[in-house]
Scaffold this motif. Structure first.
Motif, PDB file in Angstrom:
ATOM      1  N   PRO A  55      10.344   2.132  -6.274  1.00 10.91           N
ATOM      2  CA  PRO A  55       9.084   2.471  -5.615  1.00 10.91           C
ATOM      3  C   PRO A  55       8.983   1.748  -4.279  1.00 10.91           C
ATOM      4  CG  PRO A  55       8.689   0.908  -7.373  1.00 10.91           C
ATOM      5  CD  PRO A  55      10.131   1.314  -7.483  1.00 10.91           C
ATOM      6  N   CYS A  56       8.216   2.325  -3.381  1.00  8.43           N
ATOM      7  CA  CYS A  56       8.102   1.802  -2.018  1.00  8.43           C
ATOM      8  C   CYS A  56       6.680   1.338  -1.749  1.00  8.43           C
ATOM      9  CB  CYS A  56       8.499   2.899  -1.023  1.00  8.43           C
ATOM     10  SG  CYS A  56       8.528   2.371   0.696  1.00  8.43           S
ATOM     11  N   GLN A  57       6.564   0.286  -0.953  1.00  9.99           N
ATOM     12  CA  GLN A  57       5.258  -0.174  -0.475  1.00  9.99           C
ATOM     13  C   GLN A  57       5.095   0.306   0.960  1.00  9.99           C
ATOM     14  OE1 GLN A  57       4.137  -1.759  -3.214  1.00  9.99           O
ATOM     15  NE2 GLN A  57       6.245  -1.656  -3.971  1.00  9.99           N
ATOM     16  N   THR A  58       3.976   0.893   1.280  1.00 13.44           N
ATOM     17  CA  THR A  58       3.772   1.424   2.625  1.00 13.44           C
ATOM     18  C   THR A  58       2.526   0.814   3.277  1.00 13.44           C
ATOM     19  OG1 THR A  58       2.375   3.315   1.985  1.00 13.44           O
ATOM     20  CG2 THR A  58       4.767   3.618   1.885  1.00 13.44           C
ATOM     21  N   LYS A  59       2.595   0.695   4.577  1.00 11.91           N
ATOM     22  CA  LYS A  59       1.449   0.222   5.351  1.00 11.91           C
ATOM     23  C   LYS A  59       1.437   0.960   6.681  1.00 11.91           C
ATOM     24  CE  LYS A  59       0.493  -4.209   5.723  1.00 11.91           C
ATOM     25  NZ  LYS A  59       0.580  -5.638   6.154  1.00 11.91           N
ATOM     26  N   SER A  60       0.313   1.537   7.050  1.00 14.43           N
ATOM     27  CA  SER A  60       0.171   2.180   8.360  1.00 14.43           C
ATOM     28  C   SER A  60      -0.998   1.541   9.094  1.00 14.43           C
ATOM     29  CB  SER A  60      -0.051   3.684   8.217  1.00 14.43           C
ATOM     30  OG  SER A  60      -1.255   3.967   7.552  1.00 14.43           O
ATOM     31  N   ILE A  89      13.238  -3.115   4.716  1.00 14.56           N
ATOM     32  CA  ILE A  89      11.974  -2.742   5.354  1.00 14.56           C
ATOM     33  C   ILE A  89      12.286  -2.020   6.665  1.00 14.56           C
ATOM     34  CG2 ILE A  89       9.753  -3.530   6.244  1.00 14.56           C
ATOM     35  CD1 ILE A  89      10.091  -6.109   4.695  1.00 14.56           C
ATOM     36  N   SER A  90      11.664  -0.872   6.869  1.00 16.19           N
ATOM     37  CA  SER A  90      11.748  -0.205   8.166  1.00 16.19           C
ATOM     38  C   SER A  90      10.348  -0.066   8.739  1.00 16.19           C
ATOM     39  CB  SER A  90      12.413   1.172   8.048  1.00 16.19           C
ATOM     40  OG  SER A  90      11.607   2.056   7.299  1.00 16.19           O
ATOM     41  N   TYR A 116       7.673   0.702   5.736  1.00 16.60           N
ATOM     42  CA  TYR A 116       8.140   1.160   4.435  1.00 16.60           C
ATOM     43  C   TYR A 116       9.006   0.052   3.854  1.00 16.60           C
ATOM     44  CZ  TYR A 116       6.770   5.468   6.687  1.00 16.60           C
ATOM     45  OH  TYR A 116       6.067   6.422   7.369  1.00 16.60           O
ATOM     46  N   SER A 117       8.593  -0.518   2.725  1.00 15.52           N
ATOM     47  CA  SER A 117       9.260  -1.698   2.193  1.00 15.52           C
ATOM     48  C   SER A 117       9.647  -1.488   0.731  1.00 15.52           C
ATOM     49  CB  SER A 117       8.348  -2.927   2.305  1.00 15.52           C
ATOM     50  OG  SER A 117       8.954  -4.042   1.705  1.00 15.52           O
ATOM     51  N   TYR A 118      10.890  -1.904   0.417  1.00 16.60           N
ATOM     52  CA  TYR A 118      11.359  -1.877  -0.963  1.00 16.60           C
ATOM     53  C   TYR A 118      11.418  -3.262  -1.570  1.00 16.60           C
ATOM     54  CZ  TYR A 118      12.501   3.041  -0.409  1.00 16.60           C
ATOM     55  OH  TYR A 118      12.412   4.390  -0.203  1.00 16.60           O
ATOM     56  N   ILE A 119      10.841  -4.217  -0.904  1.00 18.91           N
ATOM     57  CA  ILE A 119      10.757  -5.574  -1.426  1.00 18.91           C
ATOM     58  C   ILE A 119       9.315  -6.054  -1.260  1.00 18.91           C
ATOM     59  CG2 ILE A 119      13.172  -6.166  -0.998  1.00 18.91           C
ATOM     60  CD1 ILE A 119      12.352  -7.493   1.597  1.00 18.91           C
ATOM     61  N   PRO A 120       8.884  -7.014  -2.050  1.00 17.12           N
ATOM     62  CA  PRO A 120       7.483  -7.466  -1.971  1.00 17.12           C
ATOM     63  C   PRO A 120       7.185  -8.271  -0.709  1.00 17.12           C
ATOM     64  CG  PRO A 120       8.698  -8.759  -3.578  1.00 17.12           C
ATOM     65  CD  PRO A 120       9.604  -7.642  -3.182  1.00 17.12           C
ATOM     66  N   GLN A 121       8.217  -8.678   0.007  1.00 20.22           N
ATOM     67  CA  GLN A 121       8.008  -9.509   1.189  1.00 20.22           C
ATOM     68  C   GLN A 121       7.109  -8.807   2.215  1.00 20.22           C
ATOM     69  OE1 GLN A 121      11.661 -10.552   3.116  1.00 20.22           O
ATOM     70  NE2 GLN A 121      10.682 -11.308   4.966  1.00 20.22           N
TER      71      GLN A 121
END
Length: 315
Positions: A55-60, A89-90, A116-121
């Motif tokens: 799963p991915c974490q996203t922020k805009s 992260i991109s 778009y992040s695949y790590i919690p950092q």
């Protein structure tokens, strides 16, 4: 995607169906297809290497930028942060005009940043005070299908009109130079000046962040050459279909923007180019060009597949 190709089923210029499998090293036709596929045949199917589901974490985030030189440090700050991110992260960035339906000169200039992040950092984005925050949206545990719904190139911006309404109500003209991570202030200055000179309020620039993963292979491993790319800078001239008088000026604006970036570019995205783009095509394949031309002569000497990228014209 090219680096994940394991096998290709293709019909060549003679009508022959060929099934190609990746070995320890890409060779011949498969090497050419991985970067210049439409020039060599009709692709019936592609087999890709699978990757584990994550799963991915996203922020805009959206910011209003000043329409003057004070915006340049904002772009530089975004770029420095993007370069520093781990490959998990991109961070994309889009410059566009937002706000109510006013003229381009009165619309605010918006910078959207999409992580778009695949790590919690978490890597905070701290822009100079000249950038005024407008919105922040975050999502966690986003599936691949959910990512498509959040893709800024396909969806409407959080504060603006890049994709307002159906896409069939717009005309588009796109070219995309590749920019390396060491891009200096002159690149961001050029992008700012070009945005402020856009002939239509629907024009925009999308910095698609490659994040370093492209560089995990050498330039000669596939036909795709620019392995040091940090961003694909998608310059999009966009105009309402009902206002055909804007098409010529939007196309000219795109080409002017690309030519300003060319001295700093690592290459050009081949897929957008057509038979008329011989000049730009010379920037695509670097030292891979001569090998590609030999394969073109072997597999398609009559240039049956010549309606797209003008490979045969580069002899």
């Amino acid at each position: 995607t090219l680096d994940a190709i394991l096998a290709v089923d293709v019909v060549t210029a003679t009508g022959r169906r060929v099934q190609l499998q990746r070995g320890a090293e890409l060779r011949g036709l498969l090497w050419a297809i991985c970067g210049c596929g439409p020039n060599f045949g009709v692709i019936l199917s592609v087999t890709l290497a699978a990757v584990p589901y994550r799963p991915c974490q996203t922020k805009s985030q959206a910011f209003e930028l000043p329409k003057n030189f004070h915006a340049v440090p904002c772009l530089e700050t975004y770029a420095a942060r993007a370069r520093s991110l781990p490959q998990e992260i991109s961070s994309d960035c889009i410059l566009f005009f937002g706000g109510p339906k006013l003229s381009r000169n009165t619309r605010p200039l918006i910078m959207g940043v999409y992580d778009y992040s695949y790590i919690p950092q978490q890597v905070p984005l701290k822009l100079p005070a000249a950038a005024m925050p407008l919105s922040l949206m975050q999502s966690s545990n986003v599936s691949p299908a959910g990512l498509v719904e959040q893709e800024p190139y396909l969806c409407e911006q959080p504060d603006g009109i890049v994709h307002e309404g159906a896409t069939n109500s717009r005309g588009f003209f796109v070219r995309a130079p590749f920019i390396e991570g060491g891009a200096g202030a002159e690149v961001w200055q050029a992008l700012l000046e070009q945005m402020l000179a856009a002939p239509c309020e629907h024009c925009y620039v999308h910095l698609q962040h490659a994040g370093g993963a492209v560089g995990s292979h050498t330039p000669s491993s596939t036909a795709f050459y620019p392995r040091d790319v940090e961003w694909s800078v998608v310059v999009t001239g966009c105009w309402p279909s009902a206002e055909n008088n804007l098409e010529a000026s939007c196309r000219e604006w795109v080409m002017d923007t690309v030519h300003r970036l060319l001295p700093h570019a690592a290459g050009i995205y081949a897929t957008d180019l057509g038979p008329e783009d011989v000049e730009l095509a010379q920037y695509v394949f670097g030292s891979n060009l001569q090998r590609l031309l030999r394969l073109k002569e072997q597999w398609d000497p009559d240039n049956v597949f010549g309606r797209g990228f003008p490979l045969a014209q580069l002899k």
